[in-house]
Write a protein that holds these residues in place. Structure first.
Motif, PDB file in Angstrom:
ATOM      1  N   GLN A   1      40.005 -38.245  67.223  1.00 17.82           N
ATOM      2  CA  GLN A   1      39.278 -39.239  68.013  1.00 17.82           C
ATOM      3  C   GLN A   1      39.505 -39.017  69.504  1.00 17.82           C
ATOM      4  OE1 GLN A   1      40.657 -42.999  66.565  1.00 17.82           O
ATOM      5  NE2 GLN A   1      39.207 -43.059  64.861  1.00 17.82           N
ATOM      6  N   GLU A   2      40.736 -38.695  69.873  1.00 21.66           N
ATOM      7  CA  GLU A   2      41.050 -38.449  71.288  1.00 21.66           C
ATOM      8  C   GLU A   2      40.302 -37.220  71.802  1.00 21.66           C
ATOM      9  OE1 GLU A   2      42.817 -39.162  74.978  1.00 21.66           O
ATOM     10  OE2 GLU A   2      42.625 -40.427  73.204  1.00 21.66           O
ATOM     11  N   GLU A   3      40.237 -36.167  70.986  1.00 16.62           N
ATOM     12  CA  GLU A   3      39.500 -34.964  71.384  1.00 16.62           C
ATOM     13  C   GLU A   3      38.015 -35.261  71.560  1.00 16.62           C
ATOM     14  OE1 GLU A   3      40.195 -31.727  68.709  1.00 16.62           O
ATOM     15  OE2 GLU A   3      42.328 -31.636  69.177  1.00 16.62           O
ATOM     16  N   GLU A   4      37.450 -36.024  70.641  1.00  9.46           N
ATOM     17  CA  GLU A   4      36.037 -36.390  70.745  1.00  9.46           C
ATOM     18  C   GLU A   4      35.773 -37.229  71.985  1.00  9.46           C
ATOM     19  OE1 GLU A   4      35.105 -38.354  67.089  1.00  9.46           O
ATOM     20  OE2 GLU A   4      35.296 -36.527  65.899  1.00  9.46           O
ATOM     21  N   ARG A   5      36.676 -38.128  72.278  1.00  8.85           N
ATOM     22  CA  ARG A   5      36.528 -38.961  73.476  1.00  8.85           C
ATOM     23  C   ARG A   5      36.565 -38.101  74.732  1.00  8.85           C
ATOM     24  NH1 ARG A   5      39.141 -40.959  77.510  1.00  8.85           N
ATOM     25  NH2 ARG A   5      41.078 -39.966  76.922  1.00  8.85           N
ATOM     26  N   LYS A   6      37.490 -37.149  74.774  1.00  9.06           N
ATOM     27  CA  LYS A   6      37.586 -36.261  75.941  1.00  9.06           C
ATOM     28  C   LYS A   6      36.340 -35.398  76.091  1.00  9.06           C
ATOM     29  CE  LYS A   6      42.590 -35.987  76.281  1.00  9.06           C
ATOM     30  NZ  LYS A   6      43.780 -35.122  76.214  1.00  9.06           N
ATOM     31  N   GLN A   7      35.803 -34.887  74.970  1.00 10.20           N
ATOM     32  CA  GLN A   7      34.586 -34.083  75.023  1.00 10.20           C
ATOM     33  C   GLN A   7      33.409 -34.914  75.521  1.00 10.20           C
ATOM     34  OE1 GLN A   7      34.161 -32.530  71.077  1.00 10.20           O
ATOM     35  NE2 GLN A   7      35.638 -30.878  71.387  1.00 10.20           N
ATOM     36  N   LYS A   8      33.301 -36.133  75.027  1.00 11.69           N
ATOM     37  CA  LYS A   8      32.222 -37.023  75.457  1.00 11.69           C
ATOM     38  C   LYS A   8      32.338 -37.324  76.944  1.00 11.69           C
ATOM     39  CE  LYS A   8      30.292 -41.598  74.529  1.00 11.69           C
ATOM     40  NZ  LYS A   8      30.459 -42.833  73.759  1.00 11.69           N
ATOM     41  N   HIS A   9      33.561 -37.575  77.402  1.00 11.59           N
ATOM     42  CA  HIS A   9      33.784 -37.862  78.814  1.00 11.59           C
ATOM     43  C   HIS A   9      33.423 -36.645  79.677  1.00 11.59           C
ATOM     44  CE1 HIS A   9      35.566 -39.647  82.361  1.00 11.59           C
ATOM     45  NE2 HIS A   9      36.262 -38.553  82.543  1.00 11.59           N
ATOM     46  N   ALA A  10      33.832 -35.454  79.240  1.00 12.43           N
ATOM     47  CA  ALA A  10      33.522 -34.239  79.994  1.00 12.43           C
ATOM     48  C   ALA A  10      32.009 -34.022  80.066  1.00 12.43           C
ATOM     49  CB  ALA A  10      34.200 -33.036  79.352  1.00 12.43           C
ATOM     50  N   LYS A  11      31.311 -34.291  78.974  1.00  8.60           N
ATOM     51  CA  LYS A  11      29.855 -34.138  78.947  1.00  8.60           C
ATOM     52  C   LYS A  11      29.193 -35.121  79.909  1.00  8.60           C
ATOM     53  CE  LYS A  11      25.963 -34.259  75.749  1.00  8.60           C
ATOM     54  NZ  LYS A  11      25.546 -34.537  74.360  1.00  8.60           N
ATOM     55  N   MET A  12      29.648 -36.374  79.895  1.00  6.73           N
ATOM     56  CA  MET A  12      29.090 -37.387  80.800  1.00  6.73           C
ATOM     57  C   MET A  12      29.366 -37.021  82.258  1.00  6.73           C
ATOM     58  SD  MET A  12      30.023 -40.861  78.630  1.00  6.73           S
ATOM     59  CE  MET A  12      30.206 -41.790  80.107  1.00  6.73           C
ATOM     60  N   GLU A  13      30.558 -36.540  82.541  1.00  5.38           N
ATOM     61  CA  GLU A  13      30.902 -36.174  83.922  1.00  5.38           C
ATOM     62  C   GLU A  13      30.072 -34.978  84.384  1.00  5.38           C
ATOM     63  OE1 GLU A  13      32.455 -36.733  87.523  1.00  5.38           O
ATOM     64  OE2 GLU A  13      32.730 -38.050  85.791  1.00  5.38           O
ATOM     65  N   ALA A  14      29.824 -34.016  83.501  1.00  7.69           N
ATOM     66  CA  ALA A  14      28.982 -32.871  83.854  1.00  7.69           C
ATOM     67  C   ALA A  14      27.559 -33.341  84.164  1.00  7.69           C
ATOM     68  CB  ALA A  14      28.977 -31.856  82.714  1.00  7.69           C
ATOM     69  N   GLU A  15      27.047 -34.288  83.407  1.00  9.16           N
ATOM     70  CA  GLU A  15      25.705 -34.840  83.657  1.00  9.16           C
ATOM     71  C   GLU A  15      25.676 -35.554  85.013  1.00  9.16           C
ATOM     72  OE1 GLU A  15      21.744 -35.847  83.213  1.00  9.16           O
ATOM     73  OE2 GLU A  15      22.951 -34.383  82.142  1.00  9.16           O
ATOM     74  N   ARG A  16      26.708 -36.323  85.300  1.00  7.92           N
ATOM     75  CA  ARG A  16      26.775 -37.018  86.595  1.00  7.92           C
ATOM     76  C   ARG A  16      26.812 -36.028  87.753  1.00  7.92           C
ATOM     77  NH1 ARG A  16      31.370 -40.768  84.406  1.00  7.92           N
ATOM     78  NH2 ARG A  16      30.151 -42.405  83.452  1.00  7.92           N
TER      79      ARG A  16
END
Length: 136
Positions: free
Chosen positions: A45-60
């Motif tokens: 779950q922590e890895e998925e959260r980090k991946q999601k956060h990295a994806k959102m930050e790249a979009e921003r």
């Protein structure tokens, strides 16, 4: 008397065996496996959260870069680096201000012709009869 002892000890009689180390030797292998599975699920779950956060930050960052390109803006780090370089370059050899900051004509009087006094400069803006009155 038995009632008084139970009240005095409360629920501590249940924990006496644990305090002596009786339950630590007998661990359920099923419980240990469940604990490992729980930890693995938390890690995933922590890895998925980090991946999601990295994806959102790249979009921003992509959106920010589009805005910078559209309006010709620079990144904050670039602006700060340029300002710092300008300050360092401008203050070489001077303790108070850069030499280039002195406008032409405000330096030494030796490279100019004779200077007017402040009073004479003021007289230029007065009407003719008043000028003559002050010059006398």
């Amino acid at each position: 008397m038995d009632f008084v002892m139970k009240q005095a000890l409360g629920g501590a009689t249940k924990d006496v065996g644990k305090m002596l180390g009786g339950d630590q030797a007998e661990k359920d292998p099923e419980a240990q496996k469940k604990e490992e599975d729980r930890r693995e699920a938390l890690r995933q779950q922590e890895e998925e959260r980090k991946q999601k956060h990295a994806k959102m930050e790249a979009e921003r960052e992509r959106v920010r870069q589009n805005v910078r390109d559209k309006y010709g803006l620079k990144r904050r780090e670039e602006r700060e680096a340029e300002a710092k370089a300008a300050m360092e370059a401008g203050s070489e050899g001077s303790l108070t201000r850069p030499k280039r900051a002195i406008p032409p004509g405000c330096g030494d009087a030796s490279d100019e012709g004779p200077e007017e006094s402040l009073f004479e400069a003021f007289l230029k803006y007065l009407p003719g009869p008043i000028q003559e009155f002050f010059r006398k």
